[in-house]
Write an enzyme that holds these catalytic residues in place. Structure first.
Site, PDB file in Angstrom:
ATOM      1  N   HIS A  78      43.992   1.935   7.286  1.00 15.34           N
ATOM      2  CA  HIS A  78      43.581   2.336   5.932  1.00 15.34           C
ATOM      3  C   HIS A  78      42.636   3.531   5.975  1.00 15.34           C
ATOM      4  O   HIS A  78      42.695   4.419   5.120  1.00 15.34           O
ATOM      5  CB  HIS A  78      42.923   1.166   5.207  1.00 15.34           C
ATOM      6  CG  HIS A  78      43.791  -0.036   5.102  1.00 15.34           C
ATOM      7  ND1 HIS A  78      43.310  -1.272   4.706  1.00 15.34           N
ATOM      8  CD2 HIS A  78      45.124  -0.216   5.332  1.00 15.34           C
ATOM      9  CE1 HIS A  78      44.296  -2.141   4.703  1.00 15.34           C
ATOM     10  NE2 HIS A  78      45.406  -1.526   5.088  1.00 15.34           N
ATOM     11  N   HIS A 235      51.504  -0.265  -0.827  1.00 10.66           N
ATOM     12  CA  HIS A 235      50.614  -0.482   0.317  1.00 10.66           C
ATOM     13  C   HIS A 235      51.348  -0.249   1.639  1.00 10.66           C
ATOM     14  O   HIS A 235      50.754   0.273   2.592  1.00 10.66           O
ATOM     15  CB  HIS A 235      50.020  -1.890   0.310  1.00 10.66           C
ATOM     16  CG  HIS A 235      49.028  -2.071   1.426  1.00 10.66           C
ATOM     17  ND1 HIS A 235      47.744  -1.595   1.355  1.00 10.66           N
ATOM     18  CD2 HIS A 235      49.168  -2.602   2.669  1.00 10.66           C
ATOM     19  CE1 HIS A 235      47.120  -1.834   2.498  1.00 10.66           C
ATOM     20  NE2 HIS A 235      47.958  -2.450   3.316  1.00 10.66           N
ATOM     21  N   ASP A 239      50.119   2.212   4.572  1.00 13.42           N
ATOM     22  CA  ASP A 239      50.068   1.889   6.002  1.00 13.42           C
ATOM     23  C   ASP A 239      50.830   2.922   6.829  1.00 13.42           C
ATOM     24  O   ASP A 239      50.363   3.360   7.893  1.00 13.42           O
ATOM     25  CB  ASP A 239      50.663   0.505   6.258  1.00 13.42           C
ATOM     26  CG  ASP A 239      49.691  -0.627   5.976  1.00 13.42           C
ATOM     27  OD1 ASP A 239      48.478  -0.369   5.842  1.00 13.42           O
ATOM     28  OD2 ASP A 239      50.151  -1.782   5.906  1.00 13.42           O
ATOM     29  N   HIS A 262      53.609  -1.692  11.375  1.00 10.16           N
ATOM     30  CA  HIS A 262      52.805  -0.835  12.241  1.00 10.16           C
ATOM     31  C   HIS A 262      53.479  -0.566  13.585  1.00 10.16           C
ATOM     32  O   HIS A 262      53.542   0.573  14.042  1.00 10.16           O
ATOM     33  CB  HIS A 262      51.439  -1.474  12.481  1.00 10.16           C
ATOM     34  CG  HIS A 262      50.665  -1.730  11.234  1.00 10.16           C
ATOM     35  ND1 HIS A 262      50.293  -0.728  10.366  1.00 10.16           N
ATOM     36  CD2 HIS A 262      50.184  -2.887  10.696  1.00 10.16           C
ATOM     37  CE1 HIS A 262      49.626  -1.251   9.356  1.00 10.16           C
ATOM     38  NE2 HIS A 262      49.548  -2.550   9.540  1.00 10.16           N
TER      39      HIS A 262
END
Length: 309
Positions: A78, A235, A239, A262
């Protein structure tokens, strides 16, 4: 031109997974410095960790970087997204613990702090990576891809069983403050069943209904509900912005994520840099810089965002 902050800006909070208090100070840095983390709470070992794709080590549910001495910092995504979204290319981040504070679960506080503090232009042109040919990685149904594009775009699609999330998709060109206006206030999200499972494993100890969107079936359990009807996919785009910032310079290309996370975004960067024919470093002129995240932003762009922590 490359940029940095005009002065130091600090943030305090707790780590999402550790639950421990932590403070960071984001300091100005010179051109070509890049983004570095410094663990000010360790001694006797190298405390410096570059925010770079090849320093990422496996970690559940977050992005973690580690240096050769084994010193690490986790949940950096973030903060990295905020730096990239504000077009900040150089900074030293002093941190007194192993995990970046989660704040409200989004990048909004970081963005508000950076823009309010001010961004200073440096006397060296921005270097970007122009994607020349498609690169794709896959893990089951999850896909991450980079392909040629004159701008930096993010195209993301998700599909969750919980009706409160379901299928969502969004595509954005990330210039002209799009990250600030469209993505930065979108919070991390999870299912209540996932929270229970994570805590059994000693994770999400700092998580709460105040710093994450928690859903159960059709219900949104977090007070106040959603900030956007499609907050979940926004969101995921946030990311991806943070994870791709570990390329160490802005990307001119289109990123597509389908159920990606991720680990897959990092796998994509590793595949990209393993194939030099797939990209070309370019020095940006004014017209090219205008296509990058953060170009032309100012205090008016953070109106409505919460004050920085």
């Amino acid at each position: 031109m490359q940029t940095t902050l005009k002065s130091v800006v600090a943030f305090t909070g707790v780590g999402l997974h550790s639950g421990k208090p932590v403070r960071i100070e984001v300091q100005p840095a010179s051109a070509e410095y890049g983004i570095w983390f410094q663990r000010v709470d360790v001694s006797g070992v190298d405390p410096m960790i570059p925010a770079r794709w090849d320093c990422v080590t496996p970690s559940p549910l977050c992005t973690r970087i580690e240096n050769d001495a084994g010193v690490h910092v986790s949940t950096i995504e973030h903060l990295m997204a905020a730096l990239a979204g504000c077009g900040i290319h150089n900074a030293l981040i002093n941190i007194d613990g192993p995990e970046v504070p989660i704040l409200d679960g989004s990048s909004a506080d970081f963005v508000a702090g950076f823009v309010a503090t001010g961004i200073r232009r440096l006397g060296v042109p921005v270097r970007a990576l122009r994607i020349l040919q498609p690169i794709q990685v896959q893990d089951g149904e999850a896909i991450a891809r980079l392909e040629p594009c004159d701008n930096f775009e993010i195209d993301f699609r998700i599909d969750f069983e919980d009706a409160a999330i379901g299928q969502q998709s969004k595509r954005l060109r990330m210039a002209n403050g799009a990250f600030i206006h469209e993505l930065c206030d979108s919070r991390t999200f999870c299912r209540q069943s996932d929270v229970d499972a994570m805590r059994e494993k000693g994770l999400a100890l700092g998580g709460s209904l105040e710093n994450a969107v928690v859903v159960a079936g059709e219900k949104v359990l977090s007070p106040g509900g959603l900030r956007h009807e499609d907050e979940a996919v926004r969101h995921k785009m946030l990311d991806a912005m943070g994870d791709l910032a570990l390329a160490t310079c802005p990307i001119l290309g289109r990123y597509t994520g389908i159920r990606a996370g991720h680990a897959l975004s990092n796998k994509l960067l590793r595949a990209l840099f393993a194939n030099p024919a797939s990209y070309r470093p370019v020095m940006c002129d004014a017209a090219m810089t205008a296509k990058l995240p953060g170009s032309g932003i100012g205090r008016a762009d953070i109106a409505g965002l919460r004050a920085a922590a």
